[in-house]
Motif scaffolding. Structure first.
Motif, PDB file in Angstrom:
ATOM      1  N   MET A   1       1.259  11.894  -9.515  1.00 57.38           N
ATOM      2  CA  MET A   1       0.327  13.270  -9.298  1.00 57.38           C
ATOM      3  C   MET A   1       0.947  14.353 -10.008  1.00 57.38           C
ATOM      4  O   MET A   1       0.908  15.348 -10.190  1.00 57.38           O
ATOM      5  N   ILE A   2       2.576  14.377  -9.179  1.00 54.71           N
ATOM      6  CA  ILE A   2       3.561  15.685  -9.381  1.00 54.71           C
ATOM      7  C   ILE A   2       3.951  15.638 -11.025  1.00 54.71           C
ATOM      8  O   ILE A   2       4.001  16.792 -11.970  1.00 54.71           O
ATOM      9  N   ASN A   3       4.571  14.395 -11.280  1.00 54.47           N
ATOM     10  CA  ASN A   3       4.827  14.367 -13.026  1.00 54.47           C
ATOM     11  C   ASN A   3       3.986  14.212 -13.631  1.00 54.47           C
ATOM     12  O   ASN A   3       3.841  15.048 -14.822  1.00 54.47           O
ATOM     13  N   GLU A   4       2.817  13.468 -13.768  1.00 57.44           N
ATOM     14  CA  GLU A   4       1.411  13.905 -14.748  1.00 57.44           C
ATOM     15  C   GLU A   4       0.627  15.016 -14.006  1.00 57.44           C
ATOM     16  O   GLU A   4      -1.228  15.481 -14.791  1.00 57.44           O
ATOM     17  N   HIS A   5       0.419  15.693 -12.984  1.00 55.08           N
ATOM     18  CA  HIS A   5      -0.375  17.255 -12.602  1.00 55.08           C
ATOM     19  C   HIS A   5      -1.816  16.706 -12.887  1.00 55.08           C
ATOM     20  O   HIS A   5      -2.480  16.952 -12.884  1.00 55.08           O
ATOM     21  N   TRP A   6      -2.259  14.904 -12.061  1.00 57.53           N
ATOM     22  CA  TRP A   6      -3.045  14.465 -11.850  1.00 57.53           C
ATOM     23  C   TRP A   6      -3.498  15.132 -10.705  1.00 57.53           C
ATOM     24  O   TRP A   6      -2.688  15.416  -9.764  1.00 57.53           O
ATOM     25  N   SER A   7      -4.962  14.831 -10.343  1.00 55.42           N
ATOM     26  CA  SER A   7      -5.553  15.091  -9.514  1.00 55.42           C
ATOM     27  C   SER A   7      -5.426  13.843  -8.436  1.00 55.42           C
ATOM     28  O   SER A   7      -4.708  12.908  -9.088  1.00 55.42           O
ATOM     29  N   VAL A   8      -5.954  13.674  -6.586  1.00 54.12           N
ATOM     30  CA  VAL A   8      -6.155  12.871  -6.352  1.00 54.12           C
ATOM     31  C   VAL A   8      -6.894  11.637  -7.188  1.00 54.12           C
ATOM     32  O   VAL A   8      -6.569  10.647  -7.416  1.00 54.12           O
ATOM     33  N   ALA A   9      -8.762  12.167  -7.294  1.00 52.90           N
ATOM     34  CA  ALA A   9      -9.204  10.964  -8.042  1.00 52.90           C
ATOM     35  C   ALA A   9      -8.524  10.445  -9.518  1.00 52.90           C
ATOM     36  O   ALA A   9      -8.674   9.691  -9.795  1.00 52.90           O
ATOM     37  N   GLU A  10      -7.629  11.603  -9.777  1.00 57.03           N
ATOM     38  CA  GLU A  10      -7.445  11.147 -11.299  1.00 57.03           C
ATOM     39  C   GLU A  10      -5.818   9.902 -11.454  1.00 57.03           C
ATOM     40  O   GLU A  10      -5.893   8.815 -12.445  1.00 57.03           O
ATOM     41  N   ALA A  11      -5.298   9.988 -10.460  1.00 62.11           N
ATOM     42  CA  ALA A  11      -4.853   8.970  -9.896  1.00 62.11           C
ATOM     43  C   ALA A  11      -4.825   7.703  -8.863  1.00 62.11           C
ATOM     44  O   ALA A  11      -4.779   6.964 -10.186  1.00 62.11           O
TER      45      ALA A  11
ATOM     46  N   ASP B   1       0.577  -1.491   0.235  1.00 60.96           N
ATOM     47  CA  ASP B   1      -0.082  -0.022   0.119  1.00 60.96           C
ATOM     48  C   ASP B   1       0.992   1.315  -0.211  1.00 60.96           C
ATOM     49  O   ASP B   1       0.522   2.648  -0.817  1.00 60.96           O
ATOM     50  N   LEU B   2       1.653   1.453   0.758  1.00 63.73           N
ATOM     51  CA  LEU B   2       2.829   2.462   1.072  1.00 63.73           C
ATOM     52  C   LEU B   2       3.671   3.094  -0.550  1.00 63.73           C
ATOM     53  O   LEU B   2       3.772   3.587  -0.799  1.00 63.73           O
ATOM     54  N   SER B   3       3.801   1.585  -1.254  1.00 66.78           N
ATOM     55  CA  SER B   3       4.101   1.220  -2.569  1.00 66.78           C
ATOM     56  C   SER B   3       4.097   2.253  -3.028  1.00 66.78           C
ATOM     57  O   SER B   3       3.534   2.902  -4.078  1.00 66.78           O
ATOM     58  N   VAL B   4       2.646   1.347  -2.994  1.00 68.81           N
ATOM     59  CA  VAL B   4       1.564   2.062  -3.991  1.00 68.81           C
ATOM     60  C   VAL B   4       1.296   3.881  -3.981  1.00 68.81           C
ATOM     61  O   VAL B   4       1.159   4.775  -5.189  1.00 68.81           O
ATOM     62  N   ILE B   5       1.725   4.174  -2.593  1.00 63.80           N
ATOM     63  CA  ILE B   5       1.114   5.446  -2.323  1.00 63.80           C
ATOM     64  C   ILE B   5       2.794   5.754  -2.796  1.00 63.80           C
ATOM     65  O   ILE B   5       2.001   7.476  -3.844  1.00 63.80           O
ATOM     66  N   ARG B   6       3.269   6.230  -2.178  1.00 66.18           N
ATOM     67  CA  ARG B   6       4.174   6.292  -3.283  1.00 66.18           C
ATOM     68  C   ARG B   6       4.415   7.301  -4.869  1.00 66.18           C
ATOM     69  O   ARG B   6       4.819   8.113  -5.562  1.00 66.18           O
ATOM     70  N   ASN B   7       3.968   5.192  -5.417  1.00 63.93           N
ATOM     71  CA  ASN B   7       3.975   5.374  -6.896  1.00 63.93           C
ATOM     72  C   ASN B   7       3.044   6.421  -7.424  1.00 63.93           C
ATOM     73  O   ASN B   7       2.933   7.773  -7.630  1.00 63.93           O
TER      74      ASN B   7
ATOM     75  N   TYR C   1      -4.493   4.675 -11.175  1.00 62.91           N
ATOM     76  CA  TYR C   1      -4.047   2.734 -10.585  1.00 62.91           C
ATOM     77  C   TYR C   1      -4.985   2.022 -10.767  1.00 62.91           C
ATOM     78  O   TYR C   1      -4.801   0.834 -10.066  1.00 62.91           O
ATOM     79  N   ASP C   2      -5.974   1.850 -11.091  1.00 61.96           N
ATOM     80  CA  ASP C   2      -7.279   1.480 -10.800  1.00 61.96           C
ATOM     81  C   ASP C   2      -7.876   1.004  -8.999  1.00 61.96           C
ATOM     82  O   ASP C   2      -7.905  -0.442  -8.543  1.00 61.96           O
ATOM     83  N   ILE C   3      -7.523   1.997  -8.524  1.00 61.13           N
ATOM     84  CA  ILE C   3      -7.665   1.763  -6.775  1.00 61.13           C
ATOM     85  C   ILE C   3      -9.180   1.371  -6.979  1.00 61.13           C
ATOM     86  O   ILE C   3     -10.121   2.365  -7.214  1.00 61.13           O
ATOM     87  N   PRO C   4     -10.135   0.507  -6.492  1.00 63.62           N
ATOM     88  CA  PRO C   4     -11.215  -0.034  -6.190  1.00 63.62           C
ATOM     89  C   PRO C   4     -11.761   1.138  -5.484  1.00 63.62           C
ATOM     90  O   PRO C   4     -11.979   1.607  -4.365  1.00 63.62           O
TER      91      PRO C   4
END
Length: 56
Positions: free
Chosen positions: A22-32, A11-17, A36-39
């Motif tokens: 979010m930073i590199n792609e300028h995504w919002s939390v929802a977009e990220a 989970d923490l690895s996924v959070i880091r990714n 990452y297909d978070i259910p």
């Protein structure tokens, strides 16, 4: 069989990714989370963990 410690590390690895994306792609939390297909059932938990990264 997967133990709790390895699930928490994953989970923490996924959070880091997610944060990196979010930073590199300028995504919002929802977009990220979508990318990452978070259910839906886990999104509140992930959003809370991401929010903690931005709080003092």
């Amino acid at each position: 069989m997967t133990n709790v410690a390895s699930l928490e590390a994953l989970d923490l690895s996924v959070i880091r990714n997610i944060l990196r994306s979010m930073i590199n792609e300028h995504w919002s939390v929802a977009e990220a989370l979508d990318e990452y297909d978070i259910p839906e059932c886990n999104r509140d938990e992930y959003e809370a963990l991401i929010e903690q990264c931005f709080l003092d």
